[in-house]
Design an enzyme around this catalytic site. Structure first.
Site, short mmCIF file in Angstrom:
data_model
loop_
_atom_site.label_atom_id
_atom_site.label_comp_id
_atom_site.label_asym_id
_atom_site.label_seq_id
_atom_site.Cartn_x
_atom_site.Cartn_y
_atom_site.Cartn_z
N HIS A 50 16.94 15.50 33.71
CA HIS A 50 17.58 16.81 33.50
C HIS A 50 19.00 16.58 32.97
O HIS A 50 19.72 15.72 33.46
CB HIS A 50 17.66 17.58 34.82
CG HIS A 50 18.39 18.88 34.71
ND1 HIS A 50 17.83 20.00 34.14
CD2 HIS A 50 19.66 19.22 35.06
CE1 HIS A 50 18.70 20.98 34.16
NE2 HIS A 50 19.83 20.54 34.71
N GLY A 68 0.78 -1.23 0.00
CA GLY A 68 0.00 0.00 0.00
C GLY A 68 0.81 1.28 0.00
O GLY A 68 2.01 1.31 -0.27
#
Length: 482
Positions: A465, A37
């Site tokens: 962090h 497809g």
């Protein structure tokens, strides 16, 4: 006339349905084009492979690296090598899928041609073979929209030697054009403009509206357009009125509301004017199937409707019937259809399964992304939709530049925009523009899918962090609740 237990029309996500659970079924598969497809052959997968190459080329350019104190350059692109890297991987997958279905499954017959309905469970192939089936899955997908323009030979678009292409053929051209005009302002236009301009092509994008991505949240559309226009040749508010193929290239005539008529000539034109469900020629009117907004009508169990009532044993999925032209949605719908087919088979006659025994489709929190530069990712309501719905919402826009990793990126464009219900604290929408937007979005999709309140998401877990997800954390913390 040959009768089958199951007929599947289309081999995109529909191809995944027929597994070992259907070994006792006599199955027919009809595919007029390439196995796999749109996504595998002319859509998401090859385009993202090209986008990665374009990202590397753009990163190497002096304009990108100068702000980091580096002197680099991008000199040239070996287009055949770039193209062959992509399709050298994709084409064998397509061929392997076709061979597997055609030659290795004794219960499966492949019809490599177009079929059209002559009745609710009857089709005829282009070669004249008549097929009936107890159950049918319609997964015929979508195709590139080719607009009607004076001077455009629609029958020759995508054909060898004709310098007007869609996404079907632009990735397989023999050599890079010196110049390319792209008509359109959606994700296809944005991604291909990024690819070809990064590889050294002189690209001009003609956008009919005032902004790219007009269906996106207005903040996304406006800021993406501004960033994209700063790095590319973009003409907004521009309609194409005619097109002429000449010895010098493709001459495009344009009209704008404020500047009148204009024109430009380029080596090639890419029509990036969207995709439409492939209903034409399918004969759904002969079958009596309902349509809605140009697509096949289905219920929440993916059953095709006729007169508003489910047609026993007939299902549809993907671009032919879904409001979301997205591979991940088609894959989900294929899983729903597989489960409901098996339930229907177990119940006996087509349509015998009770509705309560069938799986319901889930179209909640459907994400999408644009893999351009900058990247865009979005899920849920836009601010305009939330306001129109009368929701009492809170909104926060958080800049990439406000977190430490944004400093490392020297980012001046990226941002996260979140909307949440002020009372329930549930996220309503999330919109991200910038580096890794598609990956940053996923935790927000998860939160929306499982009803995780935004304040709990922000406060009850660690955020690494100084990683980029801190921009999402800060956006969540910035939402104001009752």
């Amino acid at each position: 006339m040959t009768h089958y237990d199951l007929l599947v029309i289309g081999t995109g996500s529909g191809n995944s349905i027929v597994d070992e659970h259907f070994d006792s079924q006599k199955v027919a598969i009809a595919e007029a084009h390439l196995f796999g497809g749109t996504c595998l052959n002319v859509g998401c997968i090859p385009t993202k492979m090209f986008v990665k190459t374009a990202d590397l080329a753009r990163t190497a350019s002096a304009a990108h690296t100068a702000r980091f104190g580096l002197t680099t350059s991008f000199s040239a692109a070996d287009w055949p090598a770039i193209r062959d890297r992509v399709f050298g991987r994709i084409d064998p997958i397509e061929a392997g899928g076709r061979d597997y279905r055609t030659n290795r499954l004794p219960n499966v017959t492949v019809y490599p041609e177009h079929v059209r309905f002559t009745g609710p469970r009857t089709v005829v192939t282009d070669s004249g073979a008549e097929i009936t089936a107890d159950r049918i899955v319609i997964a015929a997908g979508s195709h590139a929209h080719v607009p009607e323009l004076p001077g455009l030979d629609a029958a020759r678009v995508d054909s060898p030697g004709y310098p007007v292409a869609t996404s079907n053929s632009i990735m397989r051209i023999d050599s890079l054009p010196r110049s390319l005009t792209i008509i359109g302002g959606g994700f296809i236009a944005a991604e291909f403009a990024h690819v070809f301009s990064s590889l050294g092509v002189d690209v001009t994008v003609l956008v009919r509206g005032d902004h790219f991505l007009s269906h996106a949240d207005s903040t996304v559309s406006e800021r993406f357009t501004s960033a994209f226009a700063a790095a590319h040749h973009v003409r907004t508010g521009t309609s194409v009125t005619a097109l002429e193929v000449t010895g010098a290239g493709v001459h495009v005539t344009t009209r704008t509301s404020d500047r009148g008529t204009g024109s430009l000539t380029s080596d090639m034109v890419l029509l990036a004017t969207g995709r439409v469900p492939s209903l034409e020629g399918l004969g759904v009117d002969r079958a009596g199937f309902d349509t809605t907004e140009g697509r096949l009508a289905v219920d929440d169990r993916q059953r095709v409707l006729a007169g508003g009532t489910p047609v026993p044993g007939v299902f549809a999925l993907g671009d032919i019937s879904s409001p979301y032209l997205l591979k991940h949605v088609a894959n989900h719908e294929a899983r729903v259809v597989r489960a409901n087919l098996l339930a229907d088979i177990a119940a006996g006659a087509p349509g015998a399964a009770e509705a309560a025994d069938l799986t319901v489709v889930n179209h909640r929190a459907v994400p999408s992304a644009v893999f351009s530069d900058p990247q865009v990712a979005t899920v849920g309501l836009t601010e305009e939709q939330a306001a129109a719905a009368g929701v009492d919402y809170t909104v926060k826009v958080q800049e990439y530049a406000d977190v430490a990793y944004g400093w490392a990126l020297e980012d001046r464009i990226g941002f996260v925009k979140l909307l949440a219900d002020r009372r329930t604290r549930r996220l309503l929408g999330a919109h991200i523009v910038g580096d890794d937007a598609s990956m940053l979005l996923q935790p927000l999709v998860q939160a929306m899918s499982f009803d995780l309140p935004a304040d709990r998401m922000a406060k009850e877990q660690y955020w690494i962090h100084p990683a980029l997800p801190e921009v999402v954390e800060n956006a969540l913390l910035g939402l104001e609740f009752d």
